[in-house]
Motif scaffolding. Structure first.
Motif, PDB file in Angstrom:
ATOM      1  N   THR A  23       0.827  -1.202   0.000  1.00  0.00           N
ATOM      2  CA  THR A  23       0.000   0.000   0.000  1.00  0.00           C
ATOM      3  C   THR A  23       0.865   1.258   0.000  1.00  0.00           C
ATOM      4  OG1 THR A  23      -1.695  -1.196   1.237  1.00  0.00           O
ATOM      5  CG2 THR A  23      -1.838   1.204   1.233  1.00  0.00           C
ATOM      6  N   LEU A  24       1.914   1.258   0.794  1.00  0.00           N
ATOM      7  CA  LEU A  24       2.812   2.415   0.827  1.00  0.00           C
ATOM      8  C   LEU A  24       3.493   2.621  -0.526  1.00  0.00           C
ATOM      9  CD1 LEU A  24       4.452   1.897   4.330  1.00  0.00           C
ATOM     10  CD2 LEU A  24       2.842   3.685   3.685  1.00  0.00           C
ATOM     11  N   ARG A  25       3.860   1.530  -1.174  1.00  0.00           N
ATOM     12  CA  ARG A  25       4.488   1.643  -2.506  1.00  0.00           C
ATOM     13  C   ARG A  25       3.513   2.214  -3.527  1.00  0.00           C
ATOM     14  NH1 ARG A  25       7.479  -3.971  -2.049  1.00  0.00           N
ATOM     15  NH2 ARG A  25       9.403  -3.254  -1.103  1.00  0.00           N
ATOM     16  N   THR A  26       2.255   1.810  -3.468  1.00  0.00           N
ATOM     17  CA  THR A  26       1.272   2.329  -4.429  1.00  0.00           C
ATOM     18  C   THR A  26       0.970   3.801  -4.188  1.00  0.00           C
ATOM     19  OG1 THR A  26      -0.575   1.593  -3.048  1.00  0.00           O
ATOM     20  CG2 THR A  26       0.166   0.102  -4.797  1.00  0.00           C
ATOM     21  N   ARG A  27       1.189   4.274  -2.967  1.00  0.00           N
ATOM     22  CA  ARG A  27       0.992   5.692  -2.677  1.00  0.00           C
ATOM     23  C   ARG A  27       2.179   6.541  -3.127  1.00  0.00           C
ATOM     24  NH1 ARG A  27      -1.783   6.007   3.282  1.00  0.00           N
ATOM     25  NH2 ARG A  27      -3.751   5.050   2.666  1.00  0.00           N
ATOM     26  N   GLY A  28       3.237   5.903  -3.579  1.00  0.00           N
ATOM     27  CA  GLY A  28       4.383   6.635  -4.109  1.00  0.00           C
ATOM     28  C   GLY A  28       5.448   6.979  -3.091  1.00  0.00           C
ATOM     29  N   ILE A  29       5.418   6.357  -1.938  1.00  0.00           N
ATOM     30  CA  ILE A  29       6.437   6.606  -0.922  1.00  0.00           C
ATOM     31  C   ILE A  29       7.717   5.901  -1.344  1.00  0.00           C
ATOM     32  CG2 ILE A  29       7.027   6.257   1.507  1.00  0.00           C
ATOM     33  CD1 ILE A  29       4.080   6.531   2.137  1.00  0.00           C
ATOM     34  N   SER A  30       8.851   6.572  -1.131  1.00  0.00           N
ATOM     35  CA  SER A  30      10.130   6.036  -1.597  1.00  0.00           C
ATOM     36  C   SER A  30      10.485   4.743  -0.863  1.00  0.00           C
ATOM     37  CB  SER A  30      11.245   7.065  -1.391  1.00  0.00           C
ATOM     38  OG  SER A  30      11.497   7.241  -0.012  1.00  0.00           O
ATOM     39  N   SER A  31      11.252   3.908  -1.536  1.00  0.00           N
ATOM     40  CA  SER A  31      11.663   2.626  -0.947  1.00  0.00           C
ATOM     41  C   SER A  31      12.496   2.838   0.303  1.00  0.00           C
ATOM     42  CB  SER A  31      12.461   1.816  -1.962  1.00  0.00           C
ATOM     43  OG  SER A  31      11.651   1.459  -3.044  1.00  0.00           O
ATOM     44  N   ARG A  32      13.331   3.863   0.285  1.00  0.00           N
ATOM     45  CA  ARG A  32      14.168   4.160   1.452  1.00  0.00           C
ATOM     46  C   ARG A  32      13.312   4.492   2.670  1.00  0.00           C
ATOM     47  NH1 ARG A  32      19.547   7.383   2.019  1.00  0.00           N
ATOM     48  NH2 ARG A  32      19.343   8.133   4.139  1.00  0.00           N
ATOM     49  N   SER A  33      12.300   5.294   2.459  1.00  0.00           N
ATOM     50  CA  SER A  33      11.404   5.665   3.551  1.00  0.00           C
ATOM     51  C   SER A  33      10.623   4.455   4.055  1.00  0.00           C
ATOM     52  CB  SER A  33      10.439   6.745   3.080  1.00  0.00           C
ATOM     53  OG  SER A  33       9.539   7.073   4.104  1.00  0.00           O
ATOM     54  N   ILE A  34      10.192   3.612   3.144  1.00  0.00           N
ATOM     55  CA  ILE A  34       9.451   2.409   3.550  1.00  0.00           C
ATOM     56  C   ILE A  34      10.323   1.499   4.393  1.00  0.00           C
ATOM     57  CG2 ILE A  34       8.399   0.286   2.682  1.00  0.00           C
ATOM     58  CD1 ILE A  34       7.388   1.937   0.300  1.00  0.00           C
ATOM     59  N   LEU A  36      13.255   2.269   6.073  1.00  0.00           N
ATOM     60  CA  LEU A  36      13.762   2.849   7.322  1.00  0.00           C
ATOM     61  C   LEU A  36      12.669   3.216   8.315  1.00  0.00           C
ATOM     62  CD1 LEU A  36      16.634   5.121   5.994  1.00  0.00           C
ATOM     63  CD2 LEU A  36      16.811   2.878   7.056  1.00  0.00           C
ATOM     64  N   LYS A  37      11.567   3.760   7.843  1.00  0.00           N
ATOM     65  CA  LYS A  37      10.538   4.258   8.761  1.00  0.00           C
ATOM     66  C   LYS A  37       9.487   3.230   9.138  1.00  0.00           C
ATOM     67  CE  LYS A  37      10.869   9.099   7.523  1.00  0.00           C
ATOM     68  NZ  LYS A  37      10.164  10.255   6.962  1.00  0.00           N
ATOM     69  N   GLY A 113       9.520  -0.760  22.998  1.00  0.00           N
ATOM     70  CA  GLY A 113       8.392   0.165  23.050  1.00  0.00           C
ATOM     71  C   GLY A 113       8.652   1.422  22.263  1.00  0.00           C
ATOM     72  N   TRP A 114       9.888   1.914  22.278  1.00  0.00           N
ATOM     73  CA  TRP A 114      10.229   3.102  21.503  1.00  0.00           C
ATOM     74  C   TRP A 114      10.266   2.786  20.009  1.00  0.00           C
ATOM     75  CZ3 TRP A 114      14.632   3.997  18.490  1.00  0.00           C
ATOM     76  CH2 TRP A 114      14.747   5.288  18.002  1.00  0.00           C
ATOM     77  N   LEU A 115      10.811   1.628  19.679  1.00  0.00           N
ATOM     78  CA  LEU A 115      10.963   1.248  18.278  1.00  0.00           C
ATOM     79  C   LEU A 115       9.640   0.879  17.624  1.00  0.00           C
ATOM     80  CD1 LEU A 115      13.240   0.790  16.199  1.00  0.00           C
ATOM     81  CD2 LEU A 115      13.272  -1.587  16.899  1.00  0.00           C
ATOM     82  N   ASN A 116       8.809   0.138  18.342  1.00  0.00           N
ATOM     83  CA  ASN A 116       7.559  -0.353  17.772  1.00  0.00           C
ATOM     84  C   ASN A 116       6.393   0.142  18.622  1.00  0.00           C
ATOM     85  OD1 ASN A 116       5.540  -1.718  16.484  1.00  0.00           O
ATOM     86  ND2 ASN A 116       6.420  -3.751  16.786  1.00  0.00           N
ATOM     87  N   PRO A 117       5.639   1.110  18.145  1.00  0.00           N
ATOM     88  CA  PRO A 117       4.530   1.636  18.949  1.00  0.00           C
ATOM     89  C   PRO A 117       3.469   0.598  19.305  1.00  0.00           C
ATOM     90  CG  PRO A 117       4.992   3.076  17.090  1.00  0.00           C
ATOM     91  CD  PRO A 117       5.823   1.835  16.910  1.00  0.00           C
ATOM     92  N   LYS A 118       3.352  -0.469  18.516  1.00  0.00           N
ATOM     93  CA  LYS A 118       2.370  -1.522  18.820  1.00  0.00           C
ATOM     94  C   LYS A 118       2.736  -2.287  20.096  1.00  0.00           C
ATOM     95  CE  LYS A 118       2.768  -3.295  14.746  1.00  0.00           C
ATOM     96  NZ  LYS A 118       2.679  -4.206  13.610  1.00  0.00           N
ATOM     97  N   ALA A 119       3.990  -2.229  20.512  1.00  0.00           N
ATOM     98  CA  ALA A 119       4.447  -2.975  21.689  1.00  0.00           C
ATOM     99  C   ALA A 119       4.247  -2.173  22.976  1.00  0.00           C
ATOM    100  CB  ALA A 119       5.909  -3.351  21.531  1.00  0.00           C
ATOM    101  N   ARG A 120       3.833  -0.923  22.866  1.00  0.00           N
ATOM    102  CA  ARG A 120       3.666  -0.085  24.057  1.00  0.00           C
ATOM    103  C   ARG A 120       2.432  -0.500  24.847  1.00  0.00           C
ATOM    104  NH1 ARG A 120       4.721   5.539  20.970  1.00  0.00           N
ATOM    105  NH2 ARG A 120       6.904   5.116  20.497  1.00  0.00           N
ATOM    106  N   VAL A 121       2.545  -0.359  26.163  1.00  0.00           N
ATOM    107  CA  VAL A 121       1.423  -0.631  27.058  1.00  0.00           C
ATOM    108  C   VAL A 121       0.991   0.704  27.652  1.00  0.00           C
ATOM    109  CG1 VAL A 121       0.685  -1.836  29.131  1.00  0.00           C
ATOM    110  CG2 VAL A 121       2.312  -2.912  27.581  1.00  0.00           C
ATOM    111  N   HIS A 122      -0.279   0.995  27.537  1.00  0.00           N
ATOM    112  CA  HIS A 122      -0.774   2.299  28.037  1.00  0.00           C
ATOM    113  C   HIS A 122      -1.410   2.143  29.368  1.00  0.00           C
ATOM    114  CE1 HIS A 122       0.038   4.371  24.307  1.00  0.00           C
ATOM    115  NE2 HIS A 122      -0.428   3.288  23.670  1.00  0.00           N
TER     116      HIS A 122
END
Length: 122
Positions: A23-34, A36-37, A113-122
């Motif tokens: 999906t990110l590739r079809t939106r035109g986001i660069s491979s580097r950004s995909i 790294l981010k 938790g810092w690297l992956n927001p899905k791993a954070r506990v609120h």
């Protein structure tokens, strides 16, 4: 290093084949950004876990390395204390090992938790 590299490589291959990357590739986001981010953040969590386990294993292998290279250190100190039956030193080494494992696991959990927001506990 090889174990961690294989772990990251395998996870990156899995992440780059996921639907959100397409999906990110079809939106035109660069491979580097995909890479790294997005993909590396999700693939980094298992690598951190492997790195923390390997760091803890290094202290278990300290005696062997110290004997091979004739270096005085933590492993040989623990080994000599156990041969002499020096209970306070053995207890101190055990407490140090427990604190070391706890601190390494805490740092790994915070980094995950810092690297992956899905791993954070609120």
């Amino acid at each position: 290093v090889a174990n961690m590299s294989a772990q990251v490589r395998g996870r990156m291959i899995d992440e780059l084949n996921r639907d959100y990357v397409r999906t990110l590739r079809t939106r035109g986001i660069s491979s580097r950004s995909i890479v790294l981010k997005h993909a590396l953040r999700n693939a980094g969590s298992p690598a951190l876990t492997v790195m923390s386990l390997e760091f803890i294993q290094m202290f278990g292998a300290a005696l062997i390395i110290e004997n091979v290279f004739a270096l005085p250190g933590f492993g040989s100190y623990a080994f000599n204390a156990s041969l002499q039956g020096d209970i306070p030193v053995i207890l101190g080494i055990s407490v140090f090992g427990v604190v070391l494992v706890t601190v390494v696991n805490l740092v790994t959990d915070i980094a995950n938790g810092w690297l992956n927001p899905k791993a954070r506990v609120h």
